[in-house]
Design a protein around this motif. Structure first.
Motif, short mmCIF file in Angstrom:
data_model
loop_
_atom_site.label_atom_id
_atom_site.label_comp_id
_atom_site.label_asym_id
_atom_site.label_seq_id
_atom_site.Cartn_x
_atom_site.Cartn_y
_atom_site.Cartn_z
N GLY A 153 5.88 -53.45 30.33
CA GLY A 153 4.37 -53.17 30.49
C GLY A 153 3.95 -51.65 29.73
N GLY A 154 5.12 -50.73 29.98
CA GLY A 154 4.81 -49.66 29.59
C GLY A 154 4.92 -49.46 28.02
N VAL A 155 5.84 -50.33 27.55
CA VAL A 155 5.75 -50.37 26.12
C VAL A 155 4.47 -51.00 25.40
N GLY A 191 10.16 -39.40 3.32
CA GLY A 191 8.96 -39.37 2.42
C GLY A 191 7.67 -39.79 3.27
N CYS A 192 7.89 -39.55 4.81
CA CYS A 192 6.75 -39.56 5.69
C CYS A 192 5.36 -38.99 5.35
N HIS A 193 4.25 -39.51 5.25
CA HIS A 193 3.06 -38.84 4.68
C HIS A 193 2.55 -38.07 5.98
N PHE A 194 2.24 -38.78 7.04
CA PHE A 194 1.54 -38.42 8.46
C PHE A 194 2.61 -38.38 9.53
N LEU A 195 2.52 -37.45 10.56
CA LEU A 195 3.29 -37.44 11.62
C LEU A 195 2.35 -37.16 12.75
N TYR A 196 2.33 -37.97 13.76
CA TYR A 196 1.48 -37.81 14.99
C TYR A 196 2.21 -37.60 16.14
N MET A 197 2.28 -36.14 16.89
CA MET A 197 2.85 -35.81 17.73
C MET A 197 2.04 -35.36 18.85
N PRO A 198 1.26 -36.14 19.74
CA PRO A 198 0.26 -36.01 20.80
C PRO A 198 1.22 -35.54 22.00
N GLY A 199 0.16 -35.08 22.84
CA GLY A 199 0.55 -35.13 24.24
C GLY A 199 -0.06 -36.05 25.10
N VAL A 200 0.30 -36.25 26.30
CA VAL A 200 0.31 -37.41 27.19
C VAL A 200 -1.36 -37.69 27.11
N GLU A 201 -2.10 -36.54 27.07
CA GLU A 201 -3.47 -36.38 27.59
C GLU A 201 -4.23 -37.15 26.35
N ASP A 202 -3.71 -36.72 25.21
CA ASP A 202 -4.32 -37.56 23.95
C ASP A 202 -4.06 -38.91 23.87
N VAL A 203 -2.95 -39.37 24.22
CA VAL A 203 -2.44 -40.68 24.15
C VAL A 203 -3.47 -41.62 24.92
N TYR A 204 -3.30 -41.11 26.55
CA TYR A 204 -4.08 -41.68 27.51
C TYR A 204 -5.15 -40.89 28.08
N PRO A 205 -6.29 -40.53 27.41
CA PRO A 205 -7.28 -39.76 27.81
C PRO A 205 -7.88 -40.19 29.42
N ALA A 206 -7.73 -41.29 29.40
CA ALA A 206 -8.32 -42.03 30.77
C ALA A 206 -7.41 -41.94 31.87
N GLY A 207 -6.08 -41.44 31.59
CA GLY A 207 -4.94 -41.65 32.58
C GLY A 207 -4.15 -42.85 32.08
N THR A 208 -3.24 -43.02 32.97
CA THR A 208 -2.23 -44.26 32.71
C THR A 208 -2.36 -45.37 33.65
N ALA A 209 -3.14 -45.26 34.44
CA ALA A 209 -3.03 -46.00 35.69
C ALA A 209 -3.56 -47.71 35.26
N VAL A 211 4.07 -41.90 11.22
CA VAL A 211 5.16 -41.93 12.10
C VAL A 211 4.57 -41.25 13.49
N SER A 212 4.78 -41.84 14.47
CA SER A 212 4.19 -41.15 15.71
C SER A 212 5.66 -40.65 16.59
N ILE A 213 5.67 -39.44 17.25
CA ILE A 213 6.70 -39.04 18.11
C ILE A 213 6.19 -38.97 19.29
N PHE A 214 6.33 -39.63 20.33
CA PHE A 214 5.69 -39.38 21.68
C PHE A 214 6.67 -40.22 22.42
N VAL A 215 7.19 -39.67 23.45
CA VAL A 215 8.09 -40.00 24.59
C VAL A 215 7.07 -40.53 25.85
N ASN A 216 7.14 -41.81 25.63
CA ASN A 216 6.12 -42.53 26.62
C ASN A 216 6.41 -42.55 28.15
N PRO A 217 5.65 -41.93 29.08
CA PRO A 217 6.32 -41.79 30.21
C PRO A 217 6.29 -43.21 31.05
#
Length: 289
Positions: free
Chosen positions: A130-132, A86-104, A53-59
């Motif tokens: 587009g963001g989704v 019963g979740c096995h793995f939780l991914y809770m990243p910051g914006v920089e980890d999801v978008y290391p090259a930026g969001t543009a 499961v990922s928890i990430f509020v996508n800007p």
């Protein structure tokens, strides 16, 4: 349950699991989890060897800055719900980890979604899909699951994601899980917790109007007339301000023309209840002979 904040840690572990022949289910979320999310997680746990499961509020999918700021964040409660489900793995990243090259720049800008993004929510929230597509594409790169679990409540979003997966040639299977509802029929949503008590009571009428449209369609009433009646009725109810009621072909999301053969017939709505915007839909069961 193990929690990861970086893609590098998670992908290494999942790669090893794949080599062992384990199947991976994935549930992407923005947090503020509820029983609907728990249903998705439990479905994956039942059907797959490992569930991520990922928890990430996508800007990039918010068209209004105020919506991004106001989006509820409840990490402690979310973790407790996932552990109980019963979740096995939780991914809770910051914006920089999801978008290391930026969001543009995003690959999905070059994909053609046609009518899937130009109607209903596409009109009301320009740029949202587009963001989704951007964030789901990136999360699929990180997790590389066998099955992606999504909720029916976001029907148009599911259609966009299915199309994106088709266009990029991904092998991931999409499993759509029916909407979970409150006793009065209100679809579970993270936004529900933003409703004031009187707004919450009023919101229960939304599902009733969708059910009335479904009943009318099953006995042959014209789709446009049913849309008009449901919209007018909600306008007359306290605190409800409907933006649209649409009956459409579930494959193209184009307006349903009475009598046309369709694989799946859907009615959807978006309604503002006070300052909170809620969406919901119903799939129309085939008419009984």
């Amino acid at each position: 349950m193990q929690t990861f904040t970086t893609a590098a840690e998670l992908t290494g572990l999942l790669s090893a699991a794949r080599r062992r022949g384990q199947r991976i289910g994935f549930v992407p979320t923005m947090g503020a989890l509820h029983r609907g999310h728990a249903t998705l997680v439990r479905r994956s746990v039942e059907e797959q060897d490992l569930t991520v499961v990922s928890i990430f509020v996508n800007p990039t999918q918010f068209t209004e800055g105020a919506d991004l700021t106001a989006y509820p964040r409840t990490p402690e409660a979310d973790i407790a719900l996932l552990e109980a489900s019963g979740c096995h793995f939780l991914y809770m990243p910051g914006v920089e980890d999801v978008y290391p090259a930026g969001t543009a720049e995003r690959l999905t800008d070059r994909l053609e979604f046609g009518s899937l993004t130009t109607r209903m929510e596409g009109i009301q929230r320009p740029g949202h899909f587009g963001g989704v597509a951007q964030v789901v594409h990136r999360l699929l790169e990180i997790v590389d699951p066998h099955v992606l679990y999504l909720g029916q409540k976001d029907y148009q979003q599911v259609a966009v994601i299915r199309r994106m997966i088709e266009l990029i040639g991904s092998r991931v299977v999409v499993s759509t899980v029916p909407t979970v509802r409150e006793p009065d029929g209100l679809a579970l949503s993270s936004r529900n917790r933003l409703l004031q008590p009187e707004e919450r009571r009023a919101a229960g009428a939304i599902n009733g109007q969708l059910a009335a449209v479904v009943a009318g369609l099953q006995v042959g009433w014209p789709a446009r007339e049913l849309e008009r009646i449901a919209t007018a009725t909600m306008h007359q109810l306290p605190l409800l301000n409907p933006e649209y009621v649409e009956v459409f072909d579930g494959d193209t999301l184009l307006p349903y023309q009475d009598g046309d053969p369709v694989r799946e017939l859907v009615v959807a709505t978006a309604v503002r209840v006070g300052r909170v915007r809620l969406i919901d839909n119903r799939i129309v069961p085939p008419a009984q002979p």
